[in-house]
Write a protein that holds these residues in place. Structure first.
Motif, PDB file in Angstrom:
ATOM      1  N   UNK A  86      35.346  84.966  27.731  1.00  0.00           N
ATOM      2  CA  UNK A  86      36.404  85.612  26.948  1.00  0.00           C
ATOM      3  C   UNK A  86      37.079  86.641  27.832  1.00  0.00           C
ATOM      4  N   UNK A  87      38.399  86.596  27.874  1.00  0.00           N
ATOM      5  CA  UNK A  87      39.159  87.613  28.597  1.00  0.00           C
ATOM      6  C   UNK A  87      39.525  88.742  27.652  1.00  0.00           C
ATOM      7  N   UNK A  88      40.011  89.864  28.201  1.00  0.00           N
ATOM      8  CA  UNK A  88      40.415  90.978  27.345  1.00  0.00           C
ATOM      9  C   UNK A  88      41.622  90.612  26.486  1.00  0.00           C
ATOM     10  N   UNK A  89      41.675  91.224  25.292  1.00  0.00           N
ATOM     11  CA  UNK A  89      42.812  90.981  24.394  1.00  0.00           C
ATOM     12  C   UNK A  89      44.056  91.729  24.856  1.00  0.00           C
ATOM     13  N   UNK A  90      43.856  92.934  25.401  1.00  0.00           N
ATOM     14  CA  UNK A  90      44.970  93.740  25.928  1.00  0.00           C
ATOM     15  C   UNK A  90      44.561  94.277  27.288  1.00  0.00           C
ATOM     16  N   UNK A 130      48.910 103.111  41.767  1.00  0.00           N
ATOM     17  CA  UNK A 130      49.111 104.461  42.287  1.00  0.00           C
ATOM     18  C   UNK A 130      48.567 104.486  43.712  1.00  0.00           C
ATOM     19  N   UNK A 131      49.459 104.638  44.691  1.00  0.00           N
ATOM     20  CA  UNK A 131      49.086 104.676  46.106  1.00  0.00           C
ATOM     21  C   UNK A 131      48.287 103.412  46.453  1.00  0.00           C
ATOM     22  N   UNK A 132      47.014 103.557  46.832  1.00  0.00           N
ATOM     23  CA  UNK A 132      46.213 102.378  47.192  1.00  0.00           C
ATOM     24  C   UNK A 132      45.268 101.961  46.063  1.00  0.00           C
ATOM     25  N   UNK A 133      45.549 102.416  44.836  1.00  0.00           N
ATOM     26  CA  UNK A 133      44.698 102.119  43.682  1.00  0.00           C
ATOM     27  C   UNK A 133      45.425 101.231  42.672  1.00  0.00           C
ATOM     28  N   UNK A 134      44.650 100.361  42.052  1.00  0.00           N
ATOM     29  CA  UNK A 134      45.109  99.645  40.861  1.00  0.00           C
ATOM     30  C   UNK A 134      44.128 100.048  39.765  1.00  0.00           C
ATOM     31  N   UNK A 135      44.630 100.727  38.754  1.00  0.00           N
ATOM     32  CA  UNK A 135      43.797 101.210  37.652  1.00  0.00           C
ATOM     33  C   UNK A 135      44.087 100.316  36.457  1.00  0.00           C
ATOM     34  N   UNK A 136      43.070  99.593  36.023  1.00  0.00           N
ATOM     35  CA  UNK A 136      43.244  98.614  34.958  1.00  0.00           C
ATOM     36  C   UNK A 136      42.437  99.021  33.736  1.00  0.00           C
ATOM     37  N   UNK A 137      43.114  99.090  32.590  1.00  0.00           N
ATOM     38  CA  UNK A 137      42.484  99.438  31.317  1.00  0.00           C
ATOM     39  C   UNK A 137      42.491  98.180  30.461  1.00  0.00           C
ATOM     40  N   UNK A 138      41.302  97.813  29.966  1.00  0.00           N
ATOM     41  CA  UNK A 138      41.145  96.562  29.235  1.00  0.00           C
ATOM     42  C   UNK A 138      40.557  96.828  27.855  1.00  0.00           C
ATOM     43  N   UNK A 139      41.161  96.269  26.830  1.00  0.00           N
ATOM     44  CA  UNK A 139      40.685  96.406  25.449  1.00  0.00           C
ATOM     45  C   UNK A 139      40.325  95.034  24.903  1.00  0.00           C
TER      46      UNK A 139
END
Length: 161
Positions: free
Chosen positions: A68-72, A78-87
């Motif tokens: 199952x993948x995230x729904x949202x 930001x610079x050298x970061x990828x910040x991923x928020x998953x719900x």
């Protein structure tokens, strides 16, 4: 404001759907979202497409790994970061197991360890090419009670936008 489409395909009016903290900058209070979006300038269509493509890669990995993948999902570069928020990450079985404190800890440990192990063994196809940099580290955690996860991808050099 007008309408825009979120990376998960939902339609949104203006910016009112974001409930991110605010920061004081040059005597003016702005949301963290605004701060991220205005460094170094306005978001362009290519930026949004890159975020959507990154989200698709992350979703695919989680779906293959957990069934199952995230729904949202939302990613900030930001610079050298990828910040991923998953719900909406947990499967019905994981939700059932997490009803006890021991089960909650088991789900938390399995989710965080499995994700980190998968990325350590093999960076998903297309991820490094998409951002134009080598993935160095992944930090990942999940708040089981809220069914919310955060992953911070650390790349070798700033992400090309």
């Amino acid at each position: 404001g007008g309408c825009r489409y979120l990376n998960d395909g939902r339609k949104q009016r203006g910016w009112q759907a974001f409930f991110l903290p605010t920061v004081e900058t040059q005597g003016k209070t702005v949301s963290v979202e605004d701060k991220l979006l205005t460094i170094p300038g306005e978001r362009r269509g290519a930026d949004v497409k890159k975020e959507a493509a990154f989200n698709d890669i992350v979703r695919k990995v989680r779906k293959q790994l957990f069934g199952k993948g995230p729904e949202r999902i939302k990613t900030y570069f930001v610079d050298n970061l990828a910040i991923t928020i998953l719900h909406g990450n947990l499967t019905p079985t994981e939700k059932f197991i997490a009803r006890t404190p021991e089960g909650k800890e088991m789900v938390h440990a399995a989710r965080t360890k499995m994700i980190q192990d998968v990325y350590a063994q093999h960076v998903p196809d297309g991820m490094e090419e998409l951002v134009g940099s080598k993935l160095l580290y992944l930090f990942s955690d999940i708040k089981v009670e809220e069914d919310m996860a955060v992953s911070v991808f650390v790349f070798e050099k700033p992400i090309e936008l």
